[in-house]
Design an enzyme around this catalytic site. Sequence first.
Site, PDB file in Angstrom:
ATOM      1  N   SER A 138       0.899  -1.341   0.074  1.00  0.00           N
ATOM      2  CA  SER A 138      -0.004   0.040  -0.076  1.00  0.00           C
ATOM      3  C   SER A 138       0.917   1.320  -0.045  1.00  0.00           C
ATOM      4  O   SER A 138       1.904   1.338   0.344  1.00  0.00           O
ATOM      5  CB  SER A 138      -0.902   0.011   1.294  1.00  0.00           C
ATOM      6  OG  SER A 138      -1.647   1.244   1.419  1.00  0.00           O
ATOM      7  N   TYR A 152      -2.061  -1.050  10.389  1.00  0.00           N
ATOM      8  CA  TYR A 152      -2.224  -1.264   8.975  1.00  0.00           C
ATOM      9  C   TYR A 152      -0.804  -0.766   8.444  1.00  0.00           C
ATOM     10  O   TYR A 152      -0.292  -1.685   7.437  1.00  0.00           O
ATOM     11  CB  TYR A 152      -3.319  -0.526   8.370  1.00  0.00           C
ATOM     12  CG  TYR A 152      -3.388  -0.887   6.892  1.00  0.00           C
ATOM     13  CD1 TYR A 152      -3.989  -2.172   6.423  1.00  0.00           C
ATOM     14  CD2 TYR A 152      -3.027   0.256   5.931  1.00  0.00           C
ATOM     15  CE1 TYR A 152      -4.128  -2.424   5.015  1.00  0.00           C
ATOM     16  CE2 TYR A 152      -3.330  -0.178   4.417  1.00  0.00           C
ATOM     17  CZ  TYR A 152      -3.827  -1.287   3.835  1.00  0.00           C
ATOM     18  OH  TYR A 152      -4.003  -1.565   2.683  1.00  0.00           O
TER      19      TYR A 152
END
Length: 247
Positions: A138, A152
């Site tokens: 990401s 995350y």
Amino acid sequence: MNPFTLEGKNILVTGASSGIGKATAILCAEMGAKVIALGRDRQRLVETLDSLTGEGHTIMVLDLTDEKAVETALSEIPALDGIANCAGIACMNPFQFVSQKEMETLLATNFVAPVMLVNRLLNAKKLQKGSSVVFVSSIDGPRVVHAGNSAYSASKSALAGMARNMAIDLASKRIRVNCVLPGTTDTAMIRTDNATEEMLHATAKSLPLKRFARPDEIANAIVFLLSDASSYVTGTELVIDGGSSIV
């Protein structure tokens, strides 16, 4: 000659029951690969299987965080020419409220599971020379940070760092390792109870291209990295975020 073709290749796609993983499985099949679609939800995997063109595709119902189940499943996996590690979870929570269990769950799913899957496949001699490993990381963590996304971001940063080291360690085997770094992608993962349609619309309009990515746009990049078109690409991070990390 089409260097982007996946004809004759066996490709394992994790997280293939939805989102980026499903889009990747569909595109791999369209490009000629035989797809092993892996995920935890049998019904949704069957739906993915029904969407695949061509023949010879299979599904595998498996929780990648279950070590014993993964070891047992290794014998069912054919020799592979590529792996698209798309499975992952998200959890928005300010750092001061992150619990150890929450952190461990995110790391186990987003980092340990995909990395150890490749490790086990490699040691079981399931990864052929010249194969390609792609991790979906990401922009959150490796490139940018957002409030409430610390756990995350940490899991995705760890994945990107591991991929660069794996690229060095596996180069002698002619196995390439790369990461795709998506920005916000329009999947079920972003549609939580805390995110209204108005909030999502406003966020999308704040991006340079005024919209979120589609799963198939991320799949395009993954298939590029799986194909021979990227035969001299390893240890890299391909950012696909509509310019959001540069503003």
